[in-house]
Scaffold this motif. Sequence first.
Motif, PDB file in Angstrom:
ATOM      1  N   ILE A 252     -24.936  16.264  15.073  1.00  0.00           N
ATOM      2  CA  ILE A 252     -25.292  16.951  16.266  1.00  0.00           C
ATOM      3  C   ILE A 252     -26.469  18.071  15.615  1.00  0.00           C
ATOM      4  CG2 ILE A 252     -24.486  19.034  17.505  1.00  0.00           C
ATOM      5  CD1 ILE A 252     -23.110  16.349  18.233  1.00  0.00           C
ATOM      6  N   ASP A 253     -27.710  18.155  16.192  1.00  0.00           N
ATOM      7  CA  ASP A 253     -28.657  19.024  15.724  1.00  0.00           C
ATOM      8  C   ASP A 253     -28.456  20.460  16.355  1.00  0.00           C
ATOM      9  OD1 ASP A 253     -31.026  19.943  14.915  1.00  0.00           O
ATOM     10  OD2 ASP A 253     -32.116  19.106  16.601  1.00  0.00           O
ATOM     11  N   TYR A 254     -28.478  21.402  15.358  1.00  0.00           N
ATOM     12  CA  TYR A 254     -28.176  22.859  15.927  1.00  0.00           C
ATOM     13  C   TYR A 254     -29.192  23.200  16.871  1.00  0.00           C
ATOM     14  CZ  TYR A 254     -27.352  27.788  15.469  1.00  0.00           C
ATOM     15  OH  TYR A 254     -27.225  29.097  15.745  1.00  0.00           O
ATOM     16  N   ASP A 255     -30.341  22.794  16.928  1.00  0.00           N
ATOM     17  CA  ASP A 255     -31.343  23.236  17.897  1.00  0.00           C
ATOM     18  C   ASP A 255     -31.156  22.762  19.214  1.00  0.00           C
ATOM     19  OD1 ASP A 255     -32.265  24.799  16.009  1.00  0.00           O
ATOM     20  OD2 ASP A 255     -33.879  23.306  15.421  1.00  0.00           O
ATOM     21  N   GLN A 256     -30.358  21.702  19.299  1.00  0.00           N
ATOM     22  CA  GLN A 256     -30.164  21.021  20.542  1.00  0.00           C
ATOM     23  C   GLN A 256     -29.062  21.459  21.453  1.00  0.00           C
ATOM     24  OE1 GLN A 256     -32.211  18.801  21.958  1.00  0.00           O
ATOM     25  NE2 GLN A 256     -33.620  18.960  20.127  1.00  0.00           N
ATOM     26  N   ILE A 257     -28.222  22.155  20.738  1.00  0.00           N
ATOM     27  CA  ILE A 257     -26.951  22.532  21.593  1.00  0.00           C
ATOM     28  C   ILE A 257     -27.156  23.878  22.226  1.00  0.00           C
ATOM     29  CG2 ILE A 257     -25.339  21.441  19.880  1.00  0.00           C
ATOM     30  CD1 ILE A 257     -24.704  24.132  18.828  1.00  0.00           C
ATOM     31  N   ASP A 258     -26.231  24.079  23.436  1.00  0.00           N
ATOM     32  CA  ASP A 258     -26.667  25.155  24.346  1.00  0.00           C
ATOM     33  C   ASP A 258     -25.437  26.160  24.162  1.00  0.00           C
ATOM     34  OD1 ASP A 258     -25.028  23.453  25.466  1.00  0.00           O
ATOM     35  OD2 ASP A 258     -25.684  24.065  27.482  1.00  0.00           O
ATOM     36  N   GLN A 259     -24.310  25.689  23.782  1.00  0.00           N
ATOM     37  CA  GLN A 259     -22.912  26.272  23.748  1.00  0.00           C
ATOM     38  C   GLN A 259     -21.774  25.579  22.727  1.00  0.00           C
ATOM     39  OE1 GLN A 259     -20.847  26.569  27.275  1.00  0.00           O
ATOM     40  NE2 GLN A 259     -19.408  27.945  26.592  1.00  0.00           N
ATOM     41  N   TYR A 260     -21.242  26.424  22.147  1.00  0.00           N
ATOM     42  CA  TYR A 260     -20.081  25.683  21.125  1.00  0.00           C
ATOM     43  C   TYR A 260     -18.955  25.205  22.018  1.00  0.00           C
ATOM     44  CZ  TYR A 260     -22.334  28.607  17.629  1.00  0.00           C
ATOM     45  OH  TYR A 260     -23.312  29.104  16.597  1.00  0.00           O
ATOM     46  N   ARG A 261     -18.664  23.984  21.867  1.00  0.00           N
ATOM     47  CA  ARG A 261     -17.621  23.302  22.344  1.00  0.00           C
ATOM     48  C   ARG A 261     -16.803  22.543  21.398  1.00  0.00           C
ATOM     49  NH1 ARG A 261     -22.147  22.272  25.632  1.00  0.00           N
ATOM     50  NH2 ARG A 261     -22.246  23.163  27.448  1.00  0.00           N
ATOM     51  N   GLY A 262     -15.478  22.841  21.476  1.00  0.00           N
ATOM     52  CA  GLY A 262     -14.689  22.396  20.391  1.00  0.00           C
ATOM     53  C   GLY A 262     -14.059  20.916  20.927  1.00  0.00           C
ATOM     54  N   MET A 263     -13.096  20.398  20.178  1.00  0.00           N
ATOM     55  CA  MET A 263     -12.685  19.093  20.602  1.00  0.00           C
ATOM     56  C   MET A 263     -11.098  19.038  19.889  1.00  0.00           C
ATOM     57  SD  MET A 263     -14.574  16.183  18.548  1.00  0.00           S
ATOM     58  CE  MET A 263     -16.222  16.685  19.024  1.00  0.00           C
ATOM     59  N   ASP A 264     -10.254  18.370  20.411  1.00  0.00           N
ATOM     60  CA  ASP A 264      -9.142  17.851  19.877  1.00  0.00           C
ATOM     61  C   ASP A 264      -9.243  16.458  19.322  1.00  0.00           C
ATOM     62  OD1 ASP A 264      -8.106  20.489  20.998  1.00  0.00           O
ATOM     63  OD2 ASP A 264      -7.652  19.436  22.757  1.00  0.00           O
ATOM     64  N   ILE A 265      -8.759  16.504  18.105  1.00  0.00           N
ATOM     65  CA  ILE A 265      -8.591  15.101  17.412  1.00  0.00           C
ATOM     66  C   ILE A 265      -6.865  14.679  17.005  1.00  0.00           C
ATOM     67  CG2 ILE A 265      -9.113  13.954  15.185  1.00  0.00           C
ATOM     68  CD1 ILE A 265     -11.459  15.809  15.098  1.00  0.00           C
ATOM     69  N   SER A 266      -6.735  13.578  17.532  1.00  0.00           N
ATOM     70  CA  SER A 266      -5.314  13.200  17.192  1.00  0.00           C
ATOM     71  C   SER A 266      -5.203  11.714  16.273  1.00  0.00           C
ATOM     72  CB  SER A 266      -4.618  12.944  18.621  1.00  0.00           C
ATOM     73  OG  SER A 266      -4.461  13.891  19.527  1.00  0.00           O
ATOM     74  N   ILE A 267      -4.609  12.020  15.361  1.00  0.00           N
ATOM     75  CA  ILE A 267      -4.213  10.605  14.611  1.00  0.00           C
ATOM     76  C   ILE A 267      -3.023  10.096  14.753  1.00  0.00           C
ATOM     77  CG2 ILE A 267      -4.620   9.934  12.186  1.00  0.00           C
ATOM     78  CD1 ILE A 267      -6.379  12.110  11.533  1.00  0.00           C
ATOM     79  N   ILE A 268      -2.991   9.013  15.315  1.00  0.00           N
ATOM     80  CA  ILE A 268      -1.818   8.262  15.607  1.00  0.00           C
ATOM     81  C   ILE A 268      -1.461   7.250  14.805  1.00  0.00           C
ATOM     82  CG2 ILE A 268      -0.599   6.940  17.542  1.00  0.00           C
ATOM     83  CD1 ILE A 268      -2.054   9.863  18.508  1.00  0.00           C
ATOM     84  N   THR A 269      -0.232   7.297  14.290  1.00  0.00           N
ATOM     85  CA  THR A 269       0.233   6.474  13.189  1.00  0.00           C
ATOM     86  C   THR A 269       1.510   5.517  13.466  1.00  0.00           C
ATOM     87  OG1 THR A 269       1.619   8.021  12.053  1.00  0.00           O
ATOM     88  CG2 THR A 269      -0.612   8.017  11.313  1.00  0.00           C
ATOM     89  N   THR A 270       2.079   4.646  12.970  1.00  0.00           N
ATOM     90  CA  THR A 270       3.096   3.977  13.083  1.00  0.00           C
ATOM     91  C   THR A 270       4.491   4.730  12.361  1.00  0.00           C
ATOM     92  OG1 THR A 270       2.852   2.393  11.348  1.00  0.00           O
ATOM     93  CG2 THR A 270       1.934   2.036  13.785  1.00  0.00           C
ATOM     94  N   ALA A 271       4.203   5.655  11.687  1.00  0.00           N
ATOM     95  CA  ALA A 271       5.149   6.306  11.038  1.00  0.00           C
ATOM     96  C   ALA A 271       6.224   6.873  11.643  1.00  0.00           C
ATOM     97  CB  ALA A 271       4.584   7.425   9.990  1.00  0.00           C
ATOM     98  N   LYS A 272       7.499   6.680  11.280  1.00  0.00           N
ATOM     99  CA  LYS A 272       8.844   7.264  12.087  1.00  0.00           C
ATOM    100  C   LYS A 272       9.093   8.775  11.991  1.00  0.00           C
ATOM    101  CE  LYS A 272       9.772   2.822  13.109  1.00  0.00           C
ATOM    102  NZ  LYS A 272       9.255   2.622  14.321  1.00  0.00           N
ATOM    103  N   THR A 273       8.627   9.266  10.833  1.00  0.00           N
ATOM    104  CA  THR A 273       8.663  10.792  10.565  1.00  0.00           C
ATOM    105  C   THR A 273       7.422  11.196  10.203  1.00  0.00           C
ATOM    106  OG1 THR A 273       9.298  10.459   7.998  1.00  0.00           O
ATOM    107  CG2 THR A 273      11.212  10.065   9.614  1.00  0.00           C
ATOM    108  N   ASP A 274       7.552  12.578  10.220  1.00  0.00           N
ATOM    109  CA  ASP A 274       6.305  13.190   9.698  1.00  0.00           C
ATOM    110  C   ASP A 274       5.987  13.502   8.213  1.00  0.00           C
ATOM    111  OD1 ASP A 274       5.815  14.136  12.416  1.00  0.00           O
ATOM    112  OD2 ASP A 274       6.980  16.043  12.218  1.00  0.00           O
ATOM    113  N   GLU A 275       7.160  13.253   7.564  1.00  0.00           N
ATOM    114  CA  GLU A 275       6.730  13.178   6.238  1.00  0.00           C
ATOM    115  C   GLU A 275       5.988  11.852   5.662  1.00  0.00           C
ATOM    116  OE1 GLU A 275       9.669  12.426   2.140  1.00  0.00           O
ATOM    117  OE2 GLU A 275      10.713  13.226   4.115  1.00  0.00           O
TER     118      GLU A 275
END
Length: 177
Positions: free
Chosen positions: A140-163
């Motif tokens: 992303i080029d700083y000069d090309q953006i007109d507004q800050y827009r965030g995003m959500d990132i989800s990392i999906i695993t096959t783990a059974k627990t959070d640990e």
Amino acid sequence: MERINTTFYKTKVIPQLQQKYSYSNVHQIPKLRSIHLNRCLGAVSQKIFQKSSEEIAMISGQRPKITYAKKAIAGFQIRKGMPIGMTVTLRRERMYDFLTKFIHLILPRLKDFRGLNPTSFDGNGNYHMGLPDQLAFPEIDYDQIDQYRGMDISIITTAKTDEEAKFLLEALGMRFQ
């Protein structure tokens, strides 16, 4: 900077997981399933929507799927069927390429980054986080953006627990607080 891929996972991560949790079957060992990028824009012009779609495509390496409003919400000026966001699902090599870039380039560029929040797991072994803007990505080029827009990132695993999921992500190189 070591590239994360299936070879790295098999040679470095699986032995660590096997040693810590002593799984009886190789299929019990958690692995990454996919990474989801999501951006919701709401009621915006077609030009802004197109530009945001191009940004997500540059960041992820594939064209995003447009999401549409399921019902009308008058307070937000949204009608049923109106495009309101976009999502990208990364799997296999693109997922590993994005994760390598995310861990080694994007996270260190975040302002005041001291590590990821360890409480952002969902209870099923998946990790979710939000980015406040798109400037951390080198595409992303700083000069090309007109507004800050965030995003959500989800990392999906096959783990059974959070640990297990946290240990997997730490073995892949993610830093937690």
